[in-house]
Design an enzyme around this catalytic site. Structure first.
Site, mmCIF file in Angstrom:
data_model
loop_
_atom_site.group_PDB
_atom_site.id
_atom_site.type_symbol
_atom_site.label_atom_id
_atom_site.label_comp_id
_atom_site.label_asym_id
_atom_site.label_seq_id
_atom_site.Cartn_x
_atom_site.Cartn_y
_atom_site.Cartn_z
ATOM 1 N N MET A 1 -9.630 7.145 -0.112
ATOM 2 C CA MET A 1 -10.436 7.528 1.053
ATOM 3 C C MET A 1 -11.126 8.855 0.779
ATOM 4 S SD MET A 1 -7.722 6.717 4.057
ATOM 5 C CE MET A 1 -6.720 5.233 4.046
ATOM 6 N N HIS B 1 -8.531 -0.065 -3.416
ATOM 7 C CA HIS B 1 -9.284 -0.325 -2.190
ATOM 8 C C HIS B 1 -10.081 0.934 -1.881
ATOM 9 C CE1 HIS B 1 -9.072 -1.214 2.433
ATOM 10 N NE2 HIS B 1 -10.299 -1.219 1.966
ATOM 11 N N MET C 1 -12.272 3.009 0.138
ATOM 12 C CA MET C 1 -12.855 3.320 1.447
ATOM 13 C C MET C 1 -13.675 4.595 1.281
ATOM 14 S SD MET C 1 -9.611 2.276 3.781
ATOM 15 C CE MET C 1 -8.501 2.337 2.378
ATOM 16 N N ASP D 1 -5.532 -7.015 5.063
ATOM 17 C CA ASP D 1 -5.114 -5.612 4.972
ATOM 18 C C ASP D 1 -5.077 -4.996 6.362
ATOM 19 O OD1 ASP D 1 -4.521 -3.051 4.264
ATOM 20 O OD2 ASP D 1 -6.373 -2.676 3.142
ATOM 21 N N MET E 1 -10.116 -6.754 6.672
ATOM 22 C CA MET E 1 -9.398 -5.666 7.344
ATOM 23 C C MET E 1 -9.036 -6.117 8.758
ATOM 24 S SD MET E 1 -9.360 -3.168 5.131
ATOM 25 C CE MET E 1 -8.528 -2.019 6.244
ATOM 26 N N SER F 1 0.874 -1.178 0.000
ATOM 27 C CA SER F 1 0.000 0.000 0.000
ATOM 28 C C SER F 1 0.903 1.218 0.000
ATOM 29 C CB SER F 1 -0.862 0.019 1.263
ATOM 30 O OG SER F 1 -1.291 1.344 1.535
ATOM 31 N N ASP G 1 -5.095 2.856 -1.749
ATOM 32 C CA ASP G 1 -6.146 3.137 -0.774
ATOM 33 C C ASP G 1 -6.809 4.477 -1.047
ATOM 34 O OD1 ASP G 1 -5.941 0.869 1.130
ATOM 35 O OD2 ASP G 1 -3.877 1.578 1.304
ATOM 36 N N HIS H 1 -1.342 -1.883 -4.128
ATOM 37 C CA HIS H 1 -2.634 -1.727 -3.452
ATOM 38 C C HIS H 1 -2.816 -0.230 -3.173
ATOM 39 C CE1 HIS H 1 -5.721 -2.995 -0.388
ATOM 40 N NE2 HIS H 1 -5.326 -1.885 0.213
HETATM 41 C C1 DX5 Z 1 -5.744 1.384 5.745
HETATM 42 C C2 DX5 Z 1 -5.423 0.756 4.431
HETATM 43 C C3 DX5 Z 1 -4.250 -0.152 4.421
HETATM 44 C C4 DX5 Z 1 -3.042 0.391 5.107
HETATM 45 C C5 DX5 Z 1 -2.014 -0.653 5.260
HETATM 46 O O1 DX5 Z 1 -7.076 1.657 5.869
HETATM 47 O O2 DX5 Z 1 -6.486 0.035 3.882
HETATM 48 O O3 DX5 Z 1 -4.011 -0.613 3.102
HETATM 49 O O4 DX5 Z 1 -2.544 1.521 4.507
HETATM 50 O O5 DX5 Z 1 -0.949 -0.108 5.950
HETATM 51 P P1 DX5 Z 1 -0.195 -0.909 7.078
HETATM 52 O O6 DX5 Z 1 0.386 -2.125 6.419
HETATM 53 O O7 DX5 Z 1 0.816 0.041 7.562
HETATM 54 O O8 DX5 Z 1 -1.214 -1.294 8.123
HETATM 55 ZN ZN ZN Z 2 -6.062 -0.955 1.947
#
Ligand code: DX5
Ligand code: ZN
Length: 230
Positions: free
Chosen positions: A40, A69, A71, A182, A143, A11, A38, A36
């Site tokens: 948001m 991903h 969110m 994740d 998660m 990520s 993320d 990956h």
């Molecule tokens: C958080 C993300 C993850 C996160 C993973 O909501 O979905 O992908 O960034 O980071 P680490 O591996 O540091 O938990």
């Molecule tokens: Zn993620």
């Protein structure tokens, strides 16, 4: 447990965005399997992250598959843009879709765009909420932290969900069903994640951090699961 290769999906959330392309290239050279990303929206989770511009920059830097991903409260508003840029898998949250009918709409939209549909479940969502959808999707993302922030600790008690999904997928005759973990994956717990039945491990702060180069970090993760480095 899945028979195929265990995949590592960095990520970029904790990457240095000032040198994003360089960091992505370093991860690819280190032998990771996909990226990956993320997304948001400041509603589904409090932070804002990024959208198509950053995805385009990542795509330009790597030939690896890129998964999104989402969110976000309204994933359907973003599917097209990411699909156009070549997203392989798009992961929406069950908690954003809220019910099975809505999930089915979103799955159909992703299929129509040529993307692999995947569903993420936050820590409070039981496997029973989505088990009926397993025949219709390609991946579940479990998660193991509260979504929204990198760098948190993996909640080990949630790994039982991974095992339950793996058993359900096996019962459906889908040994290659993808189960991703994740949140908080590190070299000290990645073995447990694989033993629980996961085959894709998201690794954010484990790969992009201030202490190690991605090459060293990825080698450490692979060594911890007994796999040769690329
Ligand atoms: C958080 C993300 C993850 C996160 C993973 O909501 O979905 O992908 O960034 O980071 P680490 O591996 O540091 O938990
Ligand atoms: Zn993620």
């Amino acid at each position: 447990m899945s028979e195929g290769r265990i995949r590592i999906a960095p990520s970029i959330l904790t990457a240095d965005f000032g040198r994003l392309a360089e960091q992505v290239r370093a991860a690819e050279a280190a032998g990771v399997d996909l990226m990956h990303l993320d997304v948001m929206d400041g509603h589904f989770v409090p932070p804002l992250s990024f959208g198509t511009e950053v995805m385009a920059a990542v795509k330009a830097a790597t030939s690896l598959p890129v998964e999104m991903h989402l969110m976000v409260e309204r994933p359907e508003e973003h599917f097209d843009g990411f699909a156009e840029l070549g997203a392989g898998t798009q992961i929406f949250h069950f908690e954003a879709a809220r019910d099975l009918d809505r999930c089915r709409d979103l799955i159909a939209q992703l299929r129509a765009l040529g993307c692999a549909p995947a569903i993420a479940i936050s820590p409070e969502t039981p496997v029973s909420a989505i088990v009926e959808l397993l025949p219709e999707i390609e991946q579940v993302t479990v998660m193991t932290i509260r979504p929204g922030w990198g760098g948190q600790s993996l909640k080990e008690e949630l790994l039982a969900k991974v095992t339950a999904i793996r058993q359900a997928a096996d019962a459906l005759g889908r040994p290659d069903f993808t189960i991703e973990i994740d949140g908080g994956v590190k070299s000290h717990n990645i073995g447990q994640c694989v033993a629980a039945g996961a085959d894709v491990l998201v690794a954010g702060s484990a790969v992009f951090n201030e202490h190690q180069a991605p090459s060293e970090a990825v080698a450490e993760l692979r060594a911890a699961i007994g796999a040769p480095s690329a």
